[in-house]
Design an enzyme around this catalytic site. Structure first.
Site, PDB file in Angstrom:
ATOM      1  N   ASN A 191     -14.121   4.813 -53.293  1.00  0.00           N
ATOM      2  CA  ASN A 191     -14.458   5.463 -52.025  1.00  0.00           C
ATOM      3  C   ASN A 191     -15.926   5.173 -51.753  1.00  0.00           C
ATOM      4  O   ASN A 191     -16.763   5.454 -52.599  1.00  0.00           O
ATOM      5  CB  ASN A 191     -14.202   6.976 -52.180  1.00  0.00           C
ATOM      6  CG  ASN A 191     -14.648   7.784 -50.973  1.00  0.00           C
ATOM      7  OD1 ASN A 191     -14.933   7.230 -49.928  1.00  0.00           O
ATOM      8  ND2 ASN A 191     -14.705   9.085 -51.141  1.00  0.00           N
ATOM      9  N   GLY A 192     -16.224   4.569 -50.598  1.00  0.00           N
ATOM     10  CA  GLY A 192     -17.609   4.246 -50.276  1.00  0.00           C
ATOM     11  C   GLY A 192     -17.716   2.806 -49.825  1.00  0.00           C
ATOM     12  O   GLY A 192     -16.718   2.188 -49.446  1.00  0.00           O
ATOM     13  N   GLU A 233     -17.416  20.332 -26.958  1.00  0.00           N
ATOM     14  CA  GLU A 233     -16.454  20.544 -28.042  1.00  0.00           C
ATOM     15  C   GLU A 233     -15.018  20.468 -27.517  1.00  0.00           C
ATOM     16  O   GLU A 233     -14.142  19.891 -28.156  1.00  0.00           O
ATOM     17  CB  GLU A 233     -16.738  21.896 -28.720  1.00  0.00           C
ATOM     18  CG  GLU A 233     -15.733  22.329 -29.758  1.00  0.00           C
ATOM     19  CD  GLU A 233     -15.528  21.340 -30.917  1.00  0.00           C
ATOM     20  OE1 GLU A 233     -16.335  20.411 -31.081  1.00  0.00           O
ATOM     21  OE2 GLU A 233     -14.525  21.502 -31.634  1.00  0.00           O
ATOM     22  N   TRP A 260      -9.154   4.733 -45.820  1.00  0.00           N
ATOM     23  CA  TRP A 260      -9.682   4.618 -44.451  1.00  0.00           C
ATOM     24  C   TRP A 260     -10.463   3.316 -44.460  1.00  0.00           C
ATOM     25  O   TRP A 260     -11.519   3.221 -45.076  1.00  0.00           O
ATOM     26  CB  TRP A 260     -10.580   5.811 -44.123  1.00  0.00           C
ATOM     27  CG  TRP A 260     -10.974   5.866 -42.680  1.00  0.00           C
ATOM     28  CD1 TRP A 260     -10.280   6.456 -41.662  1.00  0.00           C
ATOM     29  CD2 TRP A 260     -12.161   5.312 -42.082  1.00  0.00           C
ATOM     30  NE1 TRP A 260     -10.955   6.297 -40.475  1.00  0.00           N
ATOM     31  CE2 TRP A 260     -12.104   5.593 -40.698  1.00  0.00           C
ATOM     32  CE3 TRP A 260     -13.240   4.601 -42.574  1.00  0.00           C
ATOM     33  CZ2 TRP A 260     -13.101   5.205 -39.807  1.00  0.00           C
ATOM     34  CZ3 TRP A 260     -14.240   4.197 -41.688  1.00  0.00           C
ATOM     35  CH2 TRP A 260     -14.159   4.508 -40.318  1.00  0.00           C
ATOM     36  N   CYS A 268     -11.523   8.125 -47.499  1.00  0.00           N
ATOM     37  CA  CYS A 268     -10.684   7.676 -48.593  1.00  0.00           C
ATOM     38  C   CYS A 268     -10.493   8.834 -49.567  1.00  0.00           C
ATOM     39  O   CYS A 268     -11.425   9.581 -49.824  1.00  0.00           O
ATOM     40  CB  CYS A 268     -11.241   6.487 -49.359  1.00  0.00           C
ATOM     41  SG  CYS A 268     -11.420   5.018 -48.360  1.00  0.00           S
ATOM     42  N   GLU A 282      -9.843  13.501 -29.270  1.00  0.00           N
ATOM     43  CA  GLU A 282      -9.511  13.004 -30.606  1.00  0.00           C
ATOM     44  C   GLU A 282      -8.029  13.134 -30.941  1.00  0.00           C
ATOM     45  O   GLU A 282      -7.506  12.348 -31.710  1.00  0.00           O
ATOM     46  CB  GLU A 282     -10.424  13.562 -31.711  1.00  0.00           C
ATOM     47  CG  GLU A 282     -10.448  15.024 -31.935  1.00  0.00           C
ATOM     48  CD  GLU A 282     -11.527  15.474 -32.948  1.00  0.00           C
ATOM     49  OE1 GLU A 282     -12.080  14.654 -33.696  1.00  0.00           O
ATOM     50  OE2 GLU A 282     -11.795  16.684 -32.978  1.00  0.00           O
ATOM     51  N   LYS A 289     -11.173  13.080 -41.862  1.00  0.00           N
ATOM     52  CA  LYS A 289     -11.819  14.385 -41.801  1.00  0.00           C
ATOM     53  C   LYS A 289     -13.210  14.369 -42.404  1.00  0.00           C
ATOM     54  O   LYS A 289     -14.120  15.039 -41.924  1.00  0.00           O
ATOM     55  CB  LYS A 289     -10.962  15.431 -42.514  1.00  0.00           C
ATOM     56  CG  LYS A 289     -11.551  16.817 -42.365  1.00  0.00           C
ATOM     57  CD  LYS A 289     -10.507  17.869 -42.367  1.00  0.00           C
ATOM     58  CE  LYS A 289     -11.083  19.212 -41.978  1.00  0.00           C
ATOM     59  NZ  LYS A 289     -11.419  19.277 -40.540  1.00  0.00           N
ATOM     60  N   HIS A 340     -25.196  13.792 -10.752  1.00  0.00           N
ATOM     61  CA  HIS A 340     -26.026  12.635 -11.104  1.00  0.00           C
ATOM     62  C   HIS A 340     -25.186  11.469 -11.604  1.00  0.00           C
ATOM     63  O   HIS A 340     -25.660  10.658 -12.396  1.00  0.00           O
ATOM     64  CB  HIS A 340     -27.065  13.049 -12.148  1.00  0.00           C
ATOM     65  CG  HIS A 340     -27.961  14.156 -11.671  1.00  0.00           C
ATOM     66  ND1 HIS A 340     -28.854  13.996 -10.641  1.00  0.00           N
ATOM     67  CD2 HIS A 340     -28.045  15.451 -12.047  1.00  0.00           C
ATOM     68  CE1 HIS A 340     -29.481  15.141 -10.420  1.00  0.00           C
ATOM     69  NE2 HIS A 340     -29.000  16.050 -11.250  1.00  0.00           N
ATOM     70  N   LYS A 353     -12.144  17.846 -28.805  1.00  0.00           N
ATOM     71  CA  LYS A 353     -10.812  18.224 -29.308  1.00  0.00           C
ATOM     72  C   LYS A 353      -9.739  17.443 -28.555  1.00  0.00           C
ATOM     73  O   LYS A 353      -8.814  16.912 -29.151  1.00  0.00           O
ATOM     74  CB  LYS A 353     -10.545  19.736 -29.104  1.00  0.00           C
ATOM     75  CG  LYS A 353     -11.298  20.674 -30.003  1.00  0.00           C
ATOM     76  CD  LYS A 353     -10.869  20.660 -31.446  1.00  0.00           C
ATOM     77  CE  LYS A 353     -11.572  19.661 -32.271  1.00  0.00           C
ATOM     78  NZ  LYS A 353     -12.858  19.828 -32.804  1.00  0.00           N
ATOM     79  N   ARG A 382      -8.327  12.497 -45.444  1.00  0.00           N
ATOM     80  CA  ARG A 382      -9.553  11.726 -45.660  1.00  0.00           C
ATOM     81  C   ARG A 382      -9.400  10.265 -45.227  1.00  0.00           C
ATOM     82  O   ARG A 382     -10.365   9.519 -45.196  1.00  0.00           O
ATOM     83  CB  ARG A 382      -9.936  11.756 -47.141  1.00  0.00           C
ATOM     84  CG  ARG A 382     -10.196  13.133 -47.665  1.00  0.00           C
ATOM     85  CD  ARG A 382     -10.540  13.077 -49.122  1.00  0.00           C
ATOM     86  NE  ARG A 382     -11.778  12.378 -49.347  1.00  0.00           N
ATOM     87  CZ  ARG A 382     -12.977  12.940 -49.315  1.00  0.00           C
ATOM     88  NH1 ARG A 382     -13.091  14.224 -49.078  1.00  0.00           N
ATOM     89  NH2 ARG A 382     -14.054  12.233 -49.531  1.00  0.00           N
TER      90      ARG A 382
HETATM   91  C1  G6P Z   1     -15.366  14.105 -38.803  1.00  0.00           C
HETATM   92  C2  G6P Z   1     -14.240  15.044 -38.497  1.00  0.00           C
HETATM   93  C3  G6P Z   1     -14.715  16.138 -37.548  1.00  0.00           C
HETATM   94  C4  G6P Z   1     -15.933  16.835 -38.134  1.00  0.00           C
HETATM   95  C5  G6P Z   1     -17.040  15.863 -38.488  1.00  0.00           C
HETATM   96  C6  G6P Z   1     -18.149  16.529 -39.289  1.00  0.00           C
HETATM   97  O1  G6P Z   1     -15.703  13.383 -37.674  1.00  0.00           O
HETATM   98  O2  G6P Z   1     -13.147  14.355 -37.933  1.00  0.00           O
HETATM   99  O3  G6P Z   1     -13.679  17.071 -37.372  1.00  0.00           O
HETATM  100  O4  G6P Z   1     -16.421  17.740 -37.195  1.00  0.00           O
HETATM  101  O5  G6P Z   1     -16.516  14.814 -39.297  1.00  0.00           O
HETATM  102  O6  G6P Z   1     -17.618  16.987 -40.504  1.00  0.00           O
HETATM  103  P1  G6P Z   1     -18.252  18.124 -41.388  1.00  0.00           P
HETATM  104  O7  G6P Z   1     -17.392  18.184 -42.604  1.00  0.00           O
HETATM  105  O8  G6P Z   1     -19.653  17.683 -41.701  1.00  0.00           O
HETATM  106  O9  G6P Z   1     -18.261  19.395 -40.614  1.00  0.00           O
END
Ligand code: G6P
Length: 593
Positions: free
Chosen positions: A97-98, A471, A71, A2, A478, A588, A494, A475, A28
């Site tokens: 927010n929260g 990773e 969000w 948020c 998502e 994010k 396995h 990517k 956010r």
């Molecule tokens: C969310 C974002 C990711 C990020 C993760 C950790 O899931 O979508 O892109 O890697 O949070 O965020 P941070 O700010 O702690 O690196």
């Protein structure tokens, strides 16, 4: 999670100024948005479901306004559940927010006193409780701040909230856990969830600490301790980011912009982070038990760190994802060191266990963090700032490679080979640059053309490349919504191999290291079962149906290997018509549990 943005000052276009601020915070959360202004002694609210896009607000001119981009946590994505929320009388608007963890109980209490709720959110309860607190306090100058403090003290959970009162030109905000930053601009005062949203207006800011309340009016800002009601001195800082860094410039999306910034960031890490790497290396060496923690992409960087420290510095550093770390903290001793990795410095699953172990057991914390003044930054005993600049796309790209660069350098520094580490990073930066040339990007486009209609993908790597496979899968899934899974190459037989069908894309990371022989055997086994093998490797191989050549960067190979996967994720998103910067359901900065 948020986004909150507020303005009070001399400008009369407060509503559109706030909407513009919300656009910068939309990463956010982007389920719905809303704005409230104070005009002619009334609070007016406009809100709607969906991303802000090119939306405009049709609100009267005003010098005070705030807004929220949501969000969803409590209550579905509807206009009614969008913030701001108002009390029964319409005097107050609240954004939040929260999560108010005790909202059900508070809601029952408010209903029993006759309040009527219009949304399913936990937030609305705050507006009704405030309404009760304010009742009968007409003319009392401290009524609003006292009421906010009183209601805030009743909320359980990590919350940041802000109130707009039709009878006051002051905005009152208070926080515990969720971030709030005050900005001091020429045209007035601003409050936002993230400092990057303030850049067009000011670089002079105060990061509110937990338990602090801020009162912002056209005349200025005051900060208070919410519990005691005493005024506190505000710590003012200058941000070192510039506004242009937050702009798209010539790029169509932040994702590709931020991918393309990586050579410069890795190069600058090589040159500028030497002293930090030496110091962090010493801290690891002197600790008795070091732990890397992080979430999402930061967790993949942290896991890579475990491999890097093992092979380069011959030192064991434990790894755990932030959300599980709290269940493994029994290993910690007063000599332990916890190294938290986080772009935002606000991820709740990192912040919460760290605050607890610091508070209760005095454990030492170091941070690799991108945002100056963030909660993690303020909590850590030692900070290494990533220097990646504002990262706006929900997908973490440049912050990931910046973290890896610092980890490579620190492991080399710890082994007394700093210069070797720096040279390796400079080589990695050149290799990324090569991957970003038109010709090489066209090759990734061709690959995306071939595989974009597939539903499943598998990615494998061994050793240092195992976290790279995780990773890369993250990517791809998502942003393209293709089901992509990364595995340790040895785990294939396995179970996973049962899922491979004719044409299933299988990405194989095969750097020129000790893993190459075994990973190529794995690739052959996948191919024998019909898999379409994409090899990310310095050398071609008979095992590959499609070869993505990458420079041989030794211990820095995870930095370089990240880039083809980022580019592929971008190209897949374009072909599948998804939003590269704001994928569905994600945010994010994850500030709620
Ligand atoms: C969310 C974002 C990711 C990020 C993760 C950790 O899931 O979508 O892109 O890697 O949070 O965020 P941070 O700010 O702690 O690196």
């Amino acid at each position: 999670m948020c986004g909150i943005f507020a303005y009070t000052g001399g400008r009369t276009d407060a509503a559109s100024l706030v909407l513009d601020g919300l656009r910068r915070l939309e990463y956010r959360g982007y389920d719905s948005w809303g704005v409230a202004v104070r005009s002619d002694g009334r609070v007016l609210v406009e809100k709607q479901v969906g991303k802000i896009g090119d939306a405009r607000v049709s609100m009267p001119s005003s010098t005070v306004a705030f807004g929220h981009t949501r969000w969803a946590t409590h209550g579905g994505v509807t206009d009614k559940n969008a913030h701001p929320h108002t009390d029964c009388s319409g005097r107050l608007a609240v954004i939040h927010n929260g999560i108010v963890e005790n909202h059900s109980e508070l809601r029952r209490e408010a209903i029993s006193r006759g309040h009527v709720f219009r949304s399913e959110t936990d937030t609305e309860v705050i507006a009704h409780l405030l309404e009760d607190e304010l009742a009968g306090r007409n003319g009392d100058p401290r009524a609003l701040t006292d009421s906010v403090r009183s209601v805030f003290s009743r909320l359980v959970g990590m919350n940041a909230l802000m109130v707009l009162d039709s009878r006051s030109d002051a905005l009152v905000a208070v926080k515990q856990g969720s971030p709030l930053v005050v900005g001091y601009g020429e045209a007035g005062q601003y409050i936002a969830s993230d400092a990057s949203a303030l850049l067009p207006h000011t670089r002079t800011v105060t990061f509110l600490a937990d338990g602090q309340m801020v009162v912002a009016s056209p005349d200025g800002v005051s900060v208070w301790d919410a519990a005691s009601g005493k005024r506190v001195e505000q710590e003012v800082m200058e941000l070192d980011w510039c506004p242009e860094q937050s702009e798209l410039g010539e790029y169509p999306h932040y994702l590709i912009k931020e991918i393309c910034e990586q050579p410069r960031i890795v190069r600058s890490a090589a040159l500028a982070q030497a002293a930090s790497a030496e110091r962090l290396g010493r801290m690891v060496r002197e600790s008795f038990g070091a732990f890397f923690i992080g979430c999402g992409t930061a967790a993949n960087a942290a896991l890579t760190g475990q491999y890097l420290f093992s092979r380069i510095a011959r030192h064991h550093v434990n790894f755990e994802v932030g959300s599980e770390f709290g269940y493994l903290e029994h290993f910690l001793t007063p000599e332990s060191l916890v190294i938290a990795l986080s772009q935002s410095g606000e991820t709740i699953d990192v912040i919460e266990p760290l605050s607890r172990i610091k508070r209760e057991r005095g454990i030492q914390v170091a941070a690799l963090v991108n945002v100056l003044g963030s909660t993690l930054y303020r909590l850590a005993d030692y900070n290494v700032l990533l220097g990646a600049g504002p990262e706006k796309c929900v997908l973490a790209t440049k912050s990931y490679t910046a973290k890896l660069a610092i980890l490579v350098l620190t492991a080399y520094a710890m082994d007394g080979r700093l210069k070797e580490g720096q040279d390796l990073l400079l080589r990695a930066a050149d290799c990324i640059e090569e991957l970003l040339t038109r010709e090489r990007r066209r090759q990734i486009e061709e690959l995306a053309d071939v595989i974009h209609e597939r539903d499943h993908m598998f990615l494998i790597g061994r050793g240092l490349s195992y976290p790279s496979s995780l990773e890369a899968a993250l990517k791809i899934k998502e942003v393209s919504y293709i089901h992509a899974e990364g595995f340790a190459g040895g785990e294939l037989k396995h179970g996973v191999i049962a899922l491979v069908e004719r044409g299933t894309p299988c990405v194989v990371f095969a750097p020129s290291d000790e893993t190459k022989g075994a990973i190529l055997s794995g690739a052959m086994e996948l191919r024998a079962r019909g898999g379409f093998i994409v090899g990310v490797s310095p050398e071609p191989s008979d095992a590959f149906d499609f070869h993505v050549p990458v420079g041989d960067c030794g211990d820095a190979s995870p930095i370089v290997n990240a880039v083809p996967a980022q580019l592929l994720a971008y190209e897949l998103a374009l072909r599948r018509g998804t939003d590269p910067d704001k994928p569905r359901n994600l945010a994010k900065s994850v500030t709620v549990k």
